[in-house]
Design a protein around this motif. Structure first.
Motif, short mmCIF file in Angstrom:
data_model
loop_
_atom_site.label_atom_id
_atom_site.label_comp_id
_atom_site.label_asym_id
_atom_site.label_seq_id
_atom_site.Cartn_x
_atom_site.Cartn_y
_atom_site.Cartn_z
N ASN A 110 0.83 -1.21 0.00
CA ASN A 110 0.00 0.00 0.00
C ASN A 110 0.86 1.26 0.00
O ASN A 110 2.06 1.21 0.27
N HIS A 111 0.22 2.38 -0.31
CA HIS A 111 0.91 3.68 -0.34
C HIS A 111 2.12 3.66 -1.27
O HIS A 111 3.17 4.21 -0.95
N HIS A 112 1.95 3.00 -2.40
CA HIS A 112 3.05 2.88 -3.35
C HIS A 112 3.03 4.06 -4.32
O HIS A 112 1.98 4.45 -4.83
N THR A 113 4.21 4.63 -4.56
CA THR A 113 4.34 5.78 -5.46
C THR A 113 4.52 5.31 -6.90
O THR A 113 5.35 4.44 -7.17
N VAL A 114 3.77 5.91 -7.80
CA VAL A 114 3.84 5.58 -9.22
C VAL A 114 4.09 6.85 -10.02
O VAL A 114 3.51 7.90 -9.72
N VAL A 115 4.96 6.75 -11.01
CA VAL A 115 5.21 7.86 -11.93
C VAL A 115 4.66 7.49 -13.29
O VAL A 115 4.94 6.40 -13.81
N TRP A 116 3.88 8.38 -13.86
CA TRP A 116 3.33 8.19 -15.20
C TRP A 116 4.06 9.10 -16.16
O TRP A 116 4.09 10.32 -15.98
N LEU A 117 4.68 8.50 -17.18
CA LEU A 117 5.35 9.27 -18.22
C LEU A 117 4.35 9.53 -19.34
O LEU A 117 3.98 8.62 -20.08
#
Length: 433
Positions: A110-117
């Protein structure tokens, strides 16, 4: 083909949450991976959406590049960020999202950071048959004991609170922005190298080989990074001691200064990639900061490297009419001394296939002297169609890494005109006289 997905995340206005995780009763989970083009591809669920991700210890965050699934994931509270890494182009825009969830069987993070390009220049379809949605970085892995079993194609994530295995030989790990790095002797100097499973090669070095380096330095296209094309020199290292084992004629890539403009060289001296790591079972204990390398006993101490001079990628999908031979079996003779009669017949079938495209031909190489040029489409190698190779691009590259003297015959098309070109593999990094 060489791929490097390490990148630097420049936050414009963001704060990060610490992720938390939970296991089932076994306190570990085994995640199978597909081994394609010297890379590990895993399938997980991100916000309940199935995704295929490349496992990249040399990248920090989980990165999504497939715009077709971002709406399904419901990425919330997007914050603008800049992404930059190896390559000659300027930083690209991305968006950071917090409070995401990753699941695989009993494992939940949980609370995982994701970056969208939003506008990624990295096109994984050039190098993989599998549709890749993005990258799984060390920010996800950092809470676990990560065991990479290259031989059985598994990644085992252990709960460090219940991990009790004792290892006699531990290599201290330095975490550089969550990315694991180790110190060892390279070219007679004490150096720090990232353990980078996002790099398909053996070793990348951010420096200059000594003046007495015994092999040729050949300038050309090294591969693709987050910030675009990477150029520099390729060569060999005579011997390399890694994990207590000595390897011979290790391929080495040295990016040029233009490709390194976004990289903080002071932090580390280079990268150790999958061509070398796959010789071991690799255990990274992120919380206790150590590395264990157990050599796979059935692997050679030689690391295959290209002996053709061809830098290749996958061509765009094409619909063709392929011929197949189907064999029919029936009993012949009488019942007492009957025999099996085999007859063959040719059938045609429409297939969507992907041939191999030549991205560059290195100067002075066997392929260059034989007349190969950039843009050639390779349809068959040594009489075998490319689409019949089990692992596509990986198998083709493997054929170009065989022993010196092996004859390679390629059936190609150049501007739609069929041609056939032959050459013999050779070590074009030959020692200087």
């Amino acid at each position: 083909m060489k791929i490097n997905l390490s990148f630097i995340l420049v936050l414009m206005s963001a704060w990060l949450l610490a992720q938390d995780f939970s296991f089932g009763k076994k306190h570990r989970v085994k995640i199978p991976f597909k081994w394609e083009n010297n890379s590990m591809i895993v399938q997980l669920k991100l916000n309940d959406v199935p995704v295929h991700l490349l496992v990249d210890t040399g990248a920090k965050n989980t990165v999504i590049i497939n715009p077709g699934i971002t709406e399904q994931m419901h990425l919330e509270n997007l914050v603008p960020v800049e992404i930059k890494g190896l390559g000659q182009k300027e930083p690209i825009q991305g968006f950071l999202s917090r409070k995401n969830e990753i699941r695989f069987n009993d494992l939940q993070v949980n609370h995982h950071t994701v970056v969208w390009l939003k506008d990624s220049i990295v096109d994984f379809s050039d190098y993989y048959h599998t549709d890749i949605d993005g990258v799984l970085g060390s920010a996800f892995l950092k809470n676990f004991v990560v065991e990479i079993r290259f031989a059985s194609r598994q990644i085992v994530l252990h709960d460090p609170r219940h991990y009790r295995k004792k290892h006699k030989t531990r290599i201290p790990v330095r975490l550089i922005d969550t990315k694991p790095a180790i110190r060892f002797s390279f070219m007679n100097q004490d150096q720090v190298f990232l353990i980078d499973t996002g790099n398909t090669d053996a070793v990348w070095f951010y420096g200059k080989p000594p003046e007495d380096h015994p092999y040729r330095l050949i300038y050309g296209y090294l591969g693709l990074g987050v910030s675009g094309e990477i150029y520099g020199y390729s060569t060999l290292v005579r011997t390399l001691v890694f994990g207590g084992k000595k390897f011979f004629k290790v391929p080495l890539s040295v990016p040029d200064s233009a490709s390194m403009k976004h990289v903080k060289v002071a932090m580390n001296s280079g990268l150790i990639g999958n061509s070398l790591l796959k010789k071991f079972k690799v255990i990274i204990h992120y919380p206790e900061k150590y590395l264990v390398l157990k050599r796979n006993i059935f692997t050679s101490r030689q690391i295959p490297y290209d002996k053709s001079g061809l830098v290749v990628k996958l061509a765009k999908p094409k619909l063709i009419e392929a011929e197949y031979t189907i064999y029919d079996h029936k009993m012949g003779g009488n019942d007492k001394d009957g025999f099996v009669q085999i007859t063959g017949r040719t059938v045609k079938k429409l297939l969507t296939v992907r041939f191999v495209k030549v991205e560059e031909v290195l100067q002075g190489s066997p392929a260059q002297r034989a007349g190969m040029v950039k843009g050639d489409i390779v349809e068959a190698v040594n009489g075998r169609p490319i689409y019949e190779l089990k692992n596509g691009l990986s198998d083709f590259s493997g054929l170009l890494s065989q022993k010196e003297g092996k004859k390679i015959t390629l059936k190609i098309k150049r501007n739609g005109i069929p041609m056939q070109i032959s050459f013999h593999l050779e070590d074009y990094y030959y020692r200087k006289q």
